[in-house]
Design a protein around this motif. Structure first.
Motif, PDB file in Angstrom:
ATOM      1  N   ASP A   1      -3.230  -4.691 -12.509  1.00 13.97           N
ATOM      2  CA  ASP A   1      -1.905  -4.216 -12.132  1.00 13.97           C
ATOM      3  C   ASP A   1      -2.005  -3.060 -11.137  1.00 13.97           C
ATOM      4  OD1 ASP A   1       1.070  -3.302 -13.888  1.00 13.97           O
ATOM      5  OD2 ASP A   1       0.632  -5.097 -12.710  1.00 13.97           O
ATOM      6  N   LEU A   2      -2.980  -2.170 -11.390  1.00 16.76           N
ATOM      7  CA  LEU A   2      -3.186  -1.023 -10.485  1.00 16.76           C
ATOM      8  C   LEU A   2      -3.617  -1.515  -9.111  1.00 16.76           C
ATOM      9  CD1 LEU A   2      -5.018   1.588 -12.766  1.00 16.76           C
ATOM     10  CD2 LEU A   2      -2.749   1.811 -11.745  1.00 16.76           C
ATOM     11  N   ASP A   3      -4.489  -2.543  -9.073  1.00 17.12           N
ATOM     12  CA  ASP A   3      -4.952  -3.085  -7.795  1.00 17.12           C
ATOM     13  C   ASP A   3      -3.790  -3.649  -6.985  1.00 17.12           C
ATOM     14  OD1 ASP A   3      -8.153  -4.499  -8.925  1.00 17.12           O
ATOM     15  OD2 ASP A   3      -7.465  -2.446  -8.560  1.00 17.12           O
ATOM     16  N   GLN A   4      -2.797  -4.220  -7.702  1.00 13.72           N
ATOM     17  CA  GLN A   4      -1.662  -4.819  -6.983  1.00 13.72           C
ATOM     18  C   GLN A   4      -0.797  -3.758  -6.310  1.00 13.72           C
ATOM     19  OE1 GLN A   4      -1.869  -8.244  -6.805  1.00 13.72           O
ATOM     20  NE2 GLN A   4      -3.677  -7.580  -7.895  1.00 13.72           N
ATOM     21  N   ASN A   5      -0.936  -2.500  -6.737  1.00 22.71           N
ATOM     22  CA  ASN A   5      -0.136  -1.427  -6.143  1.00 22.71           C
ATOM     23  C   ASN A   5      -0.705  -0.935  -4.819  1.00 22.71           C
ATOM     24  OD1 ASN A   5       1.730  -1.433  -8.207  1.00 22.71           O
ATOM     25  ND2 ASN A   5       0.546  -0.004  -9.461  1.00 22.71           N
ATOM     26  N   ILE A   6      -1.935  -1.382  -4.471  1.00 23.33           N
ATOM     27  CA  ILE A   6      -2.498  -1.023  -3.163  1.00 23.33           C
ATOM     28  C   ILE A   6      -1.682  -1.752  -2.097  1.00 23.33           C
ATOM     29  CG2 ILE A   6      -4.542  -1.122  -1.689  1.00 23.33           C
ATOM     30  CD1 ILE A   6      -5.001   0.641  -4.074  1.00 23.33           C
ATOM     31  N   ARG A   7      -1.114  -1.029  -1.187  1.00 22.24           N
ATOM     32  CA  ARG A   7      -0.259  -1.629  -0.171  1.00 22.24           C
ATOM     33  C   ARG A   7      -0.959  -1.605   1.178  1.00 22.24           C
ATOM     34  NH1 ARG A   7       1.627  -4.098  -3.232  1.00 22.24           N
ATOM     35  NH2 ARG A   7       3.488  -3.834  -4.480  1.00 22.24           N
ATOM     36  N   ASP A   8      -0.757  -2.652   1.957  1.00 21.58           N
ATOM     37  CA  ASP A   8      -1.345  -2.748   3.289  1.00 21.58           C
ATOM     38  C   ASP A   8      -0.765  -1.669   4.199  1.00 21.58           C
ATOM     39  OD1 ASP A   8      -1.959  -5.520   5.509  1.00 21.58           O
ATOM     40  OD2 ASP A   8      -3.338  -4.347   4.310  1.00 21.58           O
ATOM     41  N   THR A   9      -1.636  -0.950   4.913  1.00 19.56           N
ATOM     42  CA  THR A   9      -1.181   0.045   5.880  1.00 19.56           C
ATOM     43  C   THR A   9      -1.357  -0.520   7.282  1.00 19.56           C
ATOM     44  OG1 THR A   9      -1.983   1.776   4.394  1.00 19.56           O
ATOM     45  CG2 THR A   9      -1.433   2.426   6.644  1.00 19.56           C
ATOM     46  N   ARG A  10      -0.259  -0.708   7.995  1.00 20.44           N
ATOM     47  CA  ARG A  10      -0.375  -1.185   9.370  1.00 20.44           C
ATOM     48  C   ARG A  10      -0.728  -0.022  10.285  1.00 20.44           C
ATOM     49  NH1 ARG A  10       5.392  -3.595  10.217  1.00 20.44           N
ATOM     50  NH2 ARG A  10       5.799  -1.536   9.373  1.00 20.44           N
ATOM     51  N   ALA A  11      -1.277  -0.367  11.453  1.00 15.20           N
ATOM     52  CA  ALA A  11      -1.720   0.681  12.386  1.00 15.20           C
ATOM     53  C   ALA A  11      -0.554   1.586  12.773  1.00 15.20           C
ATOM     54  CB  ALA A  11      -2.349   0.038  13.624  1.00 15.20           C
ATOM     55  N   GLU A  12       0.633   0.984  12.908  1.00 17.50           N
ATOM     56  CA  GLU A  12       1.776   1.806  13.357  1.00 17.50           C
ATOM     57  C   GLU A  12       2.301   2.728  12.254  1.00 17.50           C
ATOM     58  OE1 GLU A  12       1.438  -1.471  13.647  1.00 17.50           O
ATOM     59  OE2 GLU A  12       3.187  -2.559  12.938  1.00 17.50           O
ATOM     60  N   ASP A  13       1.800   2.569  11.038  1.00 16.32           N
ATOM     61  CA  ASP A  13       2.262   3.432   9.945  1.00 16.32           C
ATOM     62  C   ASP A  13       1.345   4.621   9.707  1.00 16.32           C
ATOM     63  OD1 ASP A  13       3.173   0.433   8.112  1.00 16.32           O
ATOM     64  OD2 ASP A  13       4.324   1.662   9.524  1.00 16.32           O
ATOM     65  N   PHE A  14       0.268   4.744  10.466  1.00 16.95           N
ATOM     66  CA  PHE A  14      -0.650   5.869  10.286  1.00 16.95           C
ATOM     67  C   PHE A  14       0.114   7.188  10.502  1.00 16.95           C
ATOM     68  CE2 PHE A  14      -5.299   4.394  10.778  1.00 16.95           C
ATOM     69  CZ  PHE A  14      -5.035   3.257  10.053  1.00 16.95           C
TER      70      PHE A  14
END
Lengths: 265, 360
Positions: free
Chosen positions: B43-56
Motif C-alpha cells: 500500500d505504501l509503494d502505491q503512494n509513490i507518485r510519478d514526478t514529471r520533469a515539469e513538476d520539479f
C-alpha cells in the motif's frame, strides 16, 4: 536311358532354379503377382548392367510380408539378411518393398555404404513412391535402377553425396540455378542492412538522454523486494510421432550396413 | 468522518477479506492469500507518485539573472576601423565585415548578462580544421565535391552560453518484477512466475548539468559535443573572448530548467534500475523525484562550428573546444551508396553461389 534322361532333366531344372534363386536373384517377386516374368527379366538385365559397369549388386525385392521381421525397423534387418544370403561379402544395395503395410526400405553393403548416404537413398525412394502408390511396380523399380545408375555415374566422376543430400538427384548446376533467387534475396537483405548501418552512422548527432556524466554522489538508502504471489501455467508436451522408417538410426559402417529411413506409399 | 480502508488484491484487484484459517487476507476471485504486513507495505509503494520533469521544484536563481529580451539588431562601432557593425542583440563578440577585426562587445555582457565563468578554448582552429577533414575522409559515403565546397575557412569558434544546474535529489522508484522458473513434471512443462513489488530509494547528487541557453544554436548539437570538464572553468574575463564569436543567453533559467529536469530524472531512473537485479522481468511503475539544494549559474563554453550547404540542405559540424569531441551530420552521396551497394551485393552473391556449388 530313361533314368539318365530324368536325372539330366532334374539337374537342369535344379541348375535353373539355383541360377534364379542365387546367381540371378537380383530382382524377385515372392508373391508372383506384382511383376510379370518379362518385367523381372528386364529389370534383372538393367541391374546386371549396373553390376558390369560399376561392380555393385543392386537387388530389388517385392514381397507381401516378411515373417519374423514385422516391424518397420526390422525390415532393414530382413533386407540385410536377404542380401547376405544371396551376395554375401559383395558390395551393393537392396531395395525391399513390403506390400502388407506398403512400406519400403533400402540397405547398402560394402562400397554401397560409402557411396550412398541415407539422405540420397531417401531421395531416390521418394522419387519412386508415386509409382508404387499407383501400383506401377515395374515403373518404380525401373526408375529406381535408373536413378542409382545415374548416381553411380556421377560418383565415378568425382561427385560425393554427403550431408542432407538435398541435391542428390540434381546436378550442381541445377542446384545452383534453383538456389539463385534465395542467394540473391539473402545478399540483397544483408546489403540493405549493412548499408543502412553505414548510412545511419553518417549522422552522429544525438541528444543526451541523461546526465550521468554529472553525477557526483549516489546513495541507495531504501531497498525493498516484496513478494506478492505466484502464477503457474502447465503446458502439455507434444510427443513426436514416429516417422515411416528407421528414424535417426545409424547409417554406414558397422555390421548392420547403411540404410534409408524407409517410406510408406 | 474518516474514510474506510479497503484492501485490494495485487493480482486481480478484487477486494480482500480476512481468512481466519490461514491467518491472512484472502482474495475471493483468484484465491491468493497475503500476509497483512505485505499488504500494508504494498500500500505504501502505491503512494509513490510519478514526478514529471515539469513538476520539479527548483530554487529560484540569484537576483539579477532574469529571462532574456527578445532578439533585436543593434549597431556597434568597430574599434579598429571605425565602421558601423550591425549585430544581433545577443552577440557578445563579432567579426567586423570590413576589416576582419574580432571585437568584443562589452555592453552585451553587462549586468545580468555577464557570465559567472567561462571555459577557455583549448583546441586551436588548425586542430579543428584537421578534425573536420579527418571526419569527412573516414566517412566514405560523403561526396568529394562536398568536402571541396564546404568552405572550411568559415569555421568559427563560438562561446556558447549555458546554464549549469546543481541539485540533490531524493527519489523513490517502484517496479513490478517477476522471477520465472520452468520444470518438467510428467507430461507437462510447468512454468512458475513469482511476482514482486520492488522499491528503491535514495539520494543522487548532480553538479553542473549543462543546458544550452541560446536559441541560435541547436540544442541537440550542443549536447552532442558534451561532456565538458567544468573543473577548468575560469572566472569570466572578456579577454578570453578576443578572437572568437560569442553569444549571450536569450533563454532564461526558467526556460532551461525543464530540459535539465528531464535529464536528471532519466539519470535517476537509470541509477536505481541498475540496482534491481536477479529478476526475469522488471517494469518501472512510478518515479518520484524531490529536489533539494538546487542552484544554477550562467557560463560560457567553447565550440568550433562550421555550417555547410549542400543541395539546399545545411550540414553543421561542431567540435568541443575544450576536449576536441567531434559531432556533425554529413551528406550521403547517392552515387557512392549505389556503387558500394552494388559491390557488396555482388560479393555476397558470388560467395553464396560458391558455397552452394561446392557444398551441396
Amino acid at each position: 536311358m530313361k533314368k539318365a534322361a530324368v536325372l539330366m532333366l532334374t539337374a537342369v531344372l535344379l541348375m535353373l532354379f539355383c541360377a534364379t534363386a542365387f546367381g540371378d536373384a537380383l530382382v524377385t517377386d515372392d508373391a508372383g503377382r506384382y511383376l510379370s516374368r518379362s518385367e523381372i527379366a528386364s529389370l534383372t538385365e538393367q541391374s546386371r548392367e549396373i553390376y558390369d559397369r560399376y561392380g555393385l549388386r543392386v537387388m530389388l525385392k517385392i514381397t507381401y510380408s516378411t515373417p519374423g521381421y514385422t516391424s518397420e525397423d526390422s525390415l532393414r534387418y530382413y533386407a540385410n539378411t536377404v542380401f547376405n544370403n544371396t551376395y554375401s561379402g559383395q558390395d551393393g544395395l537392396i531395395f525391399v518393398v513390403r506390400m502388407s503395410d506398403r512400406y519400403c526400405r533400402a540397405v547398402t553393403k560394402g562400397r554401397g555404404e560409402q557411396i550412398f548416404s541415407r539422405a540420397i537413398l531417401d531421395e531416390v525412394e521418394e522419387d519412386v513412391l508415386p509409382s508404387l502408390s499407383r501400383g506401377d511396380y515395374y515403373g518404380a523399380f525401373s526408375a529406381y535402377l535408373k536413378d542409382i545408375s545415374g548416381l553411380l555415374a556421377r560418383y565415378e566422376q568425382g561427385e560425393r553425396f554427403y550431408g542432407s543430400g538435398a541435391s542428390g538427384l540434381k546436378t550442381r548446376k541445377e542446384v545452383l540455378v534453383e538456389a539463385l533467387p534465395v542467394i540473391g534475396g539473402v545478399s540483397a537483405l544483408v546489403t540493405a542492412v549493412v548499408m543502412g548501418i553505414i548510412v545511419s552512422g553518417m549522422k552522429n548527432v544525438k541528444k543526451q538522454s541523461g546526465a550521468s556524466d554529472y553525477i557526483t554522489d549516489t546513495r541507495l538508502t531504501r531497498k525493498q523486494d516484496l513478494y506478492l504471489y505466484t502464477t503457474t501455467t502447465r503446458t502439455r508436451i507434444q510427443s513426436s510421432s514416429s516417422g515411416g522408417g528407421g528414424g535417426s538410426g545409424h547409417f554406414g559402417g558397422g555390421g548392420g550396413g547403411g540404410s534409408s529411413s524407409g517410406h510408406h506409399f | 468522518m474518516s474514510e474506510a480502508k479497503v484492501y485490494r488484491c495485487p493480482c486481480c484487484g478484487s477486494v480482500l477479506t480476512w481468512d481466519g484459517r490461514s491467518g491472512e487476507m484472502k482474495c475471493g476471485s483468484c484465491s491468493n492469500t497475503f500476509p497483512l504486513e505485505t499488504l500494508e507495505q504494498y500500500d505504501l509503494d502505491q503512494n509513490i507518485r510519478d514526478t514529471r520533469a515539469e513538476d520539479f521544484q527548483w530554487s529560484r536563481p540569484a537576483e539579477g539573472t532574469v529571462d532574456g529580451d527578445d532578439g533585436e539588431l543593434r549597431a556597434y562601432t568597430c574599434s579598429s576601423c571605425g565602421a558601423q557593425m550591425v549585430v544581433s542583440d545577443t552577440a557578445a563578440a563579432a567579426c567586423c565585415p570590413y576589416c576582419g577585426n574580432d571585437s568584443v562587445i562589452p555592453q552585451a555582457l553587462q549586468g545580468k548578462y555577464r557570465p559567472q565563468a567561462v571555459i577557455p578554448f583549448l583546441v586551436t582552429r588548425e586542430e579543428a580544421v584537421d578534425a573536420y577533414k579527418d571526419l569527412c575522409k573516414r566517412k566514405r559515403l560523403v561526396p568529394r565535391k562536398f568536402i571541396r565546397d564546404s568552405r572550411i575557412e568559415k569555421m568559427q569558434g563560438i562561446y556558447v552560453p549555458f546554464w549549469l544546474f546543481d541539485c540533490e535529489t531524493d527519489s523513490d522508484v517502484t517496479y513490478k518484477a517477476t522471477r520465472t522458473s520452468t520444470t518438467r513434471e510428467g507430461k507437462y512443462m510447468v512454468t512458475r512466475t513469482r511476482h514482486y513489488s520492488v522499491r528503491r530509494g535514495g539520494t543522487v547528487s548532480f553538479a553542473d548539468v549543462p543546458v544550452n541557453s541560446s536559441t541560435k544554436l541547436d540544442d541537440t548539437l550542443m549536447e552532442a559535443v558534451e561532456p565538458y570538464d567544468v573543473s577548468s572553468l575560469e572566472k569570466f574575463n572578456t579577454a578570453y573572448l578576443s578572437g572568437f564569436q560569442a553569444e549571450r543567453y536569450d533563454q532564461g533559467v526558467d526556460k532551461c530548467m525543464p530540459r535539465a529536469a528531464q535529464r536528471i530524472r532519466e539519470s535517476v531512473s537509470r541509477v536505481f534500475r541498475s540496482t534491481v537485479t536477479g529478476y526475469s522481468t522488471v517494469v518501472p511503475v512510478n518515479t518520484q523525484v524531490n529536489l533539494t539544494h538546487s542552484t544554477s549559474r550562467y557560463v560560457m563554453m567553447p565550440v568550433w562550428i562550421l555550417n555547410s550547404t549542400w543541395r539546399g540542405k545545411t550540414y553543421t559540424f561542431a567540435m568541443n573546444g575544450q576536449n576536441g569531441r567531434v559531432r556533425g551530420g554529413l551528406p550521403v552521396g547517392k552515387g557512392r551508396v549505389a556503387a558500394a551497394s552494388l559491390g557488396l551485393f555482388t560479393l555476397l552473391a558470388l560467395a553464396g553461389a560458391a558455397i552452394v556449388y561446392f557444398l551441396f
